[in-house]
Design a protein around this motif. Sequence first.
Motif, PDB file in Angstrom:
ATOM      1  N   THR A  26     -46.949 -67.414  -8.910  1.00 12.47           N
ATOM      2  CA  THR A  26     -45.558 -67.523  -9.301  1.00 12.47           C
ATOM      3  C   THR A  26     -44.829 -66.236  -8.954  1.00 12.47           C
ATOM      4  N   PRO A  27     -43.708 -66.291  -8.227  1.00 12.90           N
ATOM      5  CA  PRO A  27     -42.946 -65.072  -7.919  1.00 12.90           C
ATOM      6  C   PRO A  27     -42.484 -64.389  -9.208  1.00 12.90           C
ATOM      7  N   THR A  28     -42.324 -63.103  -9.141  1.00 15.18           N
ATOM      8  CA  THR A  28     -41.880 -62.330 -10.301  1.00 15.18           C
ATOM      9  C   THR A  28     -40.590 -61.587  -9.979  1.00 15.18           C
ATOM     10  N   GLN A  29     -39.960 -61.079 -11.035  1.00 10.91           N
ATOM     11  CA  GLN A  29     -38.712 -60.344 -10.885  1.00 10.91           C
ATOM     12  C   GLN A  29     -38.610 -59.290 -11.980  1.00 10.91           C
ATOM     13  N   THR A  30     -37.697 -58.366 -11.830  1.00  9.76           N
ATOM     14  CA  THR A  30     -37.464 -57.294 -12.792  1.00  9.76           C
ATOM     15  C   THR A  30     -36.255 -57.613 -13.652  1.00  9.76           C
ATOM     16  N   ILE A  31     -36.385 -57.385 -14.957  1.00 10.01           N
ATOM     17  CA  ILE A  31     -35.250 -57.490 -15.878  1.00 10.01           C
ATOM     18  C   ILE A  31     -34.890 -56.085 -16.334  1.00 10.01           C
ATOM     19  N   ARG A  32     -33.659 -55.702 -16.081  1.00 11.41           N
ATOM     20  CA  ARG A  32     -33.142 -54.415 -16.533  1.00 11.41           C
ATOM     21  C   ARG A  32     -32.043 -54.654 -17.563  1.00 11.41           C
ATOM     22  N   GLY A  33     -31.744 -53.619 -18.311  1.00 10.66           N
ATOM     23  CA  GLY A  33     -30.661 -53.786 -19.271  1.00 10.66           C
ATOM     24  C   GLY A  33     -30.394 -52.541 -20.064  1.00 10.66           C
ATOM     25  N   LYS A  34     -29.412 -52.663 -20.960  1.00  9.80           N
ATOM     26  CA  LYS A  34     -29.054 -51.572 -21.850  1.00  9.80           C
ATOM     27  C   LYS A  34     -28.770 -52.128 -23.231  1.00  9.80           C
ATOM     28  N   VAL A  35     -29.302 -51.457 -24.256  1.00 12.69           N
ATOM     29  CA  VAL A  35     -29.082 -51.829 -25.646  1.00 12.69           C
ATOM     30  C   VAL A  35     -28.160 -50.791 -26.265  1.00 12.69           C
ATOM     31  N   PHE A  36     -27.064 -51.250 -26.878  1.00 14.46           N
ATOM     32  CA  PHE A  36     -26.127 -50.283 -27.455  1.00 14.46           C
ATOM     33  C   PHE A  36     -25.482 -50.837 -28.712  1.00 14.46           C
ATOM     34  N   LEU A  70     -38.140 -54.298 -17.666  1.00 16.49           N
ATOM     35  CA  LEU A  70     -39.302 -55.172 -17.789  1.00 16.49           C
ATOM     36  C   LEU A  70     -39.710 -55.586 -16.380  1.00 16.49           C
ATOM     37  N   ASP A  71     -40.896 -55.169 -15.954  1.00 18.09           N
ATOM     38  CA  ASP A  71     -41.371 -55.446 -14.603  1.00 18.09           C
ATOM     39  C   ASP A  71     -42.234 -56.697 -14.567  1.00 18.09           C
ATOM     40  N   LYS A  72     -42.302 -57.293 -13.383  1.00 19.52           N
ATOM     41  CA  LYS A  72     -43.192 -58.404 -13.086  1.00 19.52           C
ATOM     42  C   LYS A  72     -43.046 -59.553 -14.084  1.00 19.52           C
ATOM     43  N   VAL A  73     -41.800 -59.943 -14.302  1.00 22.78           N
ATOM     44  CA  VAL A  73     -41.521 -61.092 -15.160  1.00 22.78           C
ATOM     45  C   VAL A  73     -41.558 -62.356 -14.306  1.00 22.78           C
ATOM     46  N   PRO A  74     -42.400 -63.343 -14.634  1.00 23.64           N
ATOM     47  CA  PRO A  74     -42.451 -64.575 -13.844  1.00 23.64           C
ATOM     48  C   PRO A  74     -41.089 -65.272 -13.827  1.00 23.64           C
ATOM     49  N   LYS A 669     -30.277 -81.244 -18.156  1.00 22.90           N
ATOM     50  CA  LYS A 669     -31.731 -81.175 -18.257  1.00 22.90           C
ATOM     51  C   LYS A 669     -32.276 -80.473 -17.018  1.00 22.90           C
ATOM     52  N   GLU A 670     -33.283 -79.635 -17.216  1.00 26.63           N
ATOM     53  CA  GLU A 670     -33.940 -78.937 -16.121  1.00 26.63           C
ATOM     54  C   GLU A 670     -35.415 -79.314 -16.074  1.00 26.63           C
ATOM     55  N   TRP A 671     -35.954 -79.329 -14.865  1.00 23.40           N
ATOM     56  CA  TRP A 671     -37.374 -79.566 -14.655  1.00 23.40           C
ATOM     57  C   TRP A 671     -37.938 -78.432 -13.801  1.00 23.40           C
ATOM     58  N   THR A 672     -39.084 -77.902 -14.215  1.00 28.26           N
ATOM     59  CA  THR A 672     -39.762 -76.871 -13.432  1.00 28.26           C
ATOM     60  C   THR A 672     -40.723 -77.551 -12.468  1.00 28.26           C
ATOM     61  N   ILE A 673     -40.595 -77.245 -11.209  1.00 27.91           N
ATOM     62  CA  ILE A 673     -41.389 -77.871 -10.160  1.00 27.91           C
ATOM     63  C   ILE A 673     -42.248 -76.814  -9.483  1.00 27.91           C
ATOM     64  N   ARG A 674     -43.538 -77.081  -9.399  1.00 27.42           N
ATOM     65  CA  ARG A 674     -44.506 -76.165  -8.768  1.00 27.42           C
ATOM     66  C   ARG A 674     -44.479 -74.779  -9.431  1.00 27.42           C
ATOM     67  N   LYS A 675     -44.160 -74.760 -10.718  1.00 27.95           N
ATOM     68  CA  LYS A 675     -44.184 -73.558 -11.551  1.00 27.95           C
ATOM     69  C   LYS A 675     -43.183 -72.482 -11.134  1.00 27.95           C
ATOM     70  N   LYS A 676     -42.330 -72.775 -10.177  1.00 24.22           N
ATOM     71  CA  LYS A 676     -41.413 -71.726  -9.728  1.00 24.22           C
ATOM     72  C   LYS A 676     -40.025 -72.232  -9.339  1.00 24.22           C
ATOM     73  N   ASN A 677     -39.873 -73.509  -9.073  1.00 21.02           N
ATOM     74  CA  ASN A 677     -38.578 -74.066  -8.675  1.00 21.02           C
ATOM     75  C   ASN A 677     -37.969 -74.833  -9.839  1.00 21.02           C
ATOM     76  N   ILE A 678     -36.640 -74.919  -9.848  1.00 21.88           N
ATOM     77  CA  ILE A 678     -35.938 -75.557 -10.968  1.00 21.88           C
ATOM     78  C   ILE A 678     -34.961 -76.592 -10.435  1.00 21.88           C
ATOM     79  N   LEU A 679     -35.124 -77.817 -10.912  1.00 17.47           N
ATOM     80  CA  LEU A 679     -34.187 -78.901 -10.630  1.00 17.47           C
ATOM     81  C   LEU A 679     -33.329 -79.117 -11.866  1.00 17.47           C
TER      82      LEU A 679
END
Length: 785
Positions: A26-36, A70-74, A669-679
């Motif tokens: 499953t491809p991953t991505q980075t989540i960045r942010g700021k809490v204030f 947060l690194d390597k988030v699926p 409604k959303e469906w996850t296809i092949r654990k990485k795509n979204i319909l």
Amino acid sequence: MKQLMKLTTIMVILYLTASTILQAQTPTQTIRGKVFDADSKTGLPGANVILLNSQPLIGTTTDVNGNFILDKVPVGRKSIQVSYIGYKPVVKPEILVSSGKEVFLSIELEEEVLQAKEVEIKATIEKDRAINSMAMVSARSFSVEESRRYAGSADDPMRAVSNFAGVASSADVNSNEIVIRGNSPKGLLWRVDGIDIPNPNHFAYVGTSGGGITMFSSQVLSNSDFYTAAFPSEYGNALSGVFDMRFRNGNSSKHEFAFQVGIQGLDLSAEGPFSRKSQASYLFNYRYSILAFLQYIDPGMKNKIPSYQDLSFKINLPTKKAGTFSIVGIGGISRSKYIPEQDSSQWKTLEDRTQSLLNNNMGAIALIHHIPLSRQTYVRSYISGTYNSIHYENSLLSPAYSLMPQDSVKQENYRFTAGIVLNHKFGAKHTSRSGFTYTRLFFNNDIHSVNPFTGIFSEVYNGNGNTDLIQAFSESKIDFTSKFAINAGLHFQYFLLNRHYAIEPRIALRWQAAPKHAFSLGYGSHAQTEDVGVYLAGIQITPEENVQPNKKLNFSRSRHFVLGYDYMIRPELRLKLEGYYQYLYDIPVMPGSYYSLINSSGGFYNDTLSNEGTGRNAGIDITFEKFLTRQYYYLVTVSLFDSKYKGGDGIERNTKFNANYVVNLLGGKEWTIRKKNILGVNLKASLTGGEYYVPIDLEQSKLQHREVSDDSRAYSVKLPDFYYLDLTITYRTNHKKYSGIWAIQLKNLLNQKPDLGYVYNDFNQSVEPVKGMGILPFVSYKIEF
């Protein structure tokens, strides 16, 4: 040879095996942010950030400035919980994580008011709470993704808010006009990053809040606030509501791009850091569209091909000691031309004889400076310039093939504004905010129009000049306990053109009666100027003498009363009821006539007006909503209201915008296809009452060879109710380095063509309906990388 074949076979097997493994991952991505802190806007160091339901657990703490990574988030839908000692924890639900672009979150936490006894604090889902911490009633925050997800929105934030309770959309599917609780659309205040701007819509006519398409893409937006009544004291010069939009900062860590192509045109965006040594970033978006395909959908569009282009951007420049500077800009150009049918034997409707031109341009740029003076205090200052121009020509072709002018408008408006806001947090219980704004208005107008009462084409105003508007406010939010809070303040306006002023008190209360039940109460006094052209409109007394009878007109004013109830049935399911009463007064009207600017969406009127008009709007808004969880959501909104006014003759009538009811049913409604795509499949059904109108006196129209209104029946009859069904289907594919999104959006799926109004056609000597447009299909593909 055998060894070579053997080696080749091994390499093929290894390649296929590796490809299979890579594709299964499953491809991953980075989540960045700021809490204030929600009140002081100060970053909170050491806050805990946890990706819920992650195995193994993914989490971190914020740095000294409140930032986190947060690194390597699926990829897929993810929820994040944020907590900090002394603050109310929150959950950001169902965040869309894709492989194409990093996710950046701005998370505000409210400080917990200490109680005499220890209580258990549970994390709540932060879904629609207003970003402005001062807002307590009639306010809702919405995300960019909602504007993309809701069926019928066409990625347009203006259309997305039409799904909320208290908002009625136009019967014209080409219009994103916003009618709030029976008010004229011109009563709405537009803001971007705290800066007042002109109507940011392509194809907008003079002074209106409507138009066809927003002048900037949702690609540049962050979460934004929408208000439908009794808004906080910092907002002024508006009667009905506020659309407070915010541009997001560009990614300060990596360069990212998006490209979209569809039958409606091209959409390009880019963002990234200026250098790896600083947090400075850029973000821009450009769109170009020629809507030529509309002529294949609707035969009435065969001689009309609208086109538009726009550019929007934000440059963010943080410094170590001097605060953060940002530059925000919007620019848009739109063109529309209608050519009449040249063969009179083919004339069937009034449109066949109409020649029209509409060119409108709009631009806004602002330099904004935000500097914290301490952990409790910040100062926000800005200078801005805005420009909008409209060139509108409308004529009728006579049987002798000569053009008979109906409207000729050449209007230019410039505004230069400087403002400052001081925000101080005295503690967990008390936050104060005060500000001052000075606006210099320049105008250059050449306006001619047919007077609807006399049928004479004459000059309304021709000239240029300038004037000033001064605004100031101060407000405080006090949390007496964790369950009871109050916001109170004043807004002040002074209009130098005629030296009128307005003092506007505001107050709102919120009481959390039980963990799932909350009550709110609000009152707001509001005032608004008209377009400068209304004050300067002239009446020609003699060839040498022109008077301006409306120059001394006062502000239009209103008082809002709101009572609300919130029931959080479950963390993701809520019911909200809000009853309201609005009294409008000092509305410009024509003495002795039904005419009132309360029914106007914009434009000019060259006759004497006085501030004798009144109006009232009363109703109830109902929202039943399940937030997106477990890959589905739904939203039901019902607005029941009654809108009345009194014109210059003192007779009470329905307002033009008294649709009486609006019902919206949305779901997806959303469906996850092949654990990485979204319909995703989204539907919307809406049913709205028709607007009231002034009927046409057919016999008088025939006698005078022009359209003559039946004033005795003004706003006593209404257009037919209308309903629409919209469908949006999206398919997002996530790859290692990019993501792609296919989208099919069908607006007005059932091809309804309701009556938008009626006109008199003197060629046929008949009254004919103006029909709405049928189905609008949009197909696009976007790639993010």
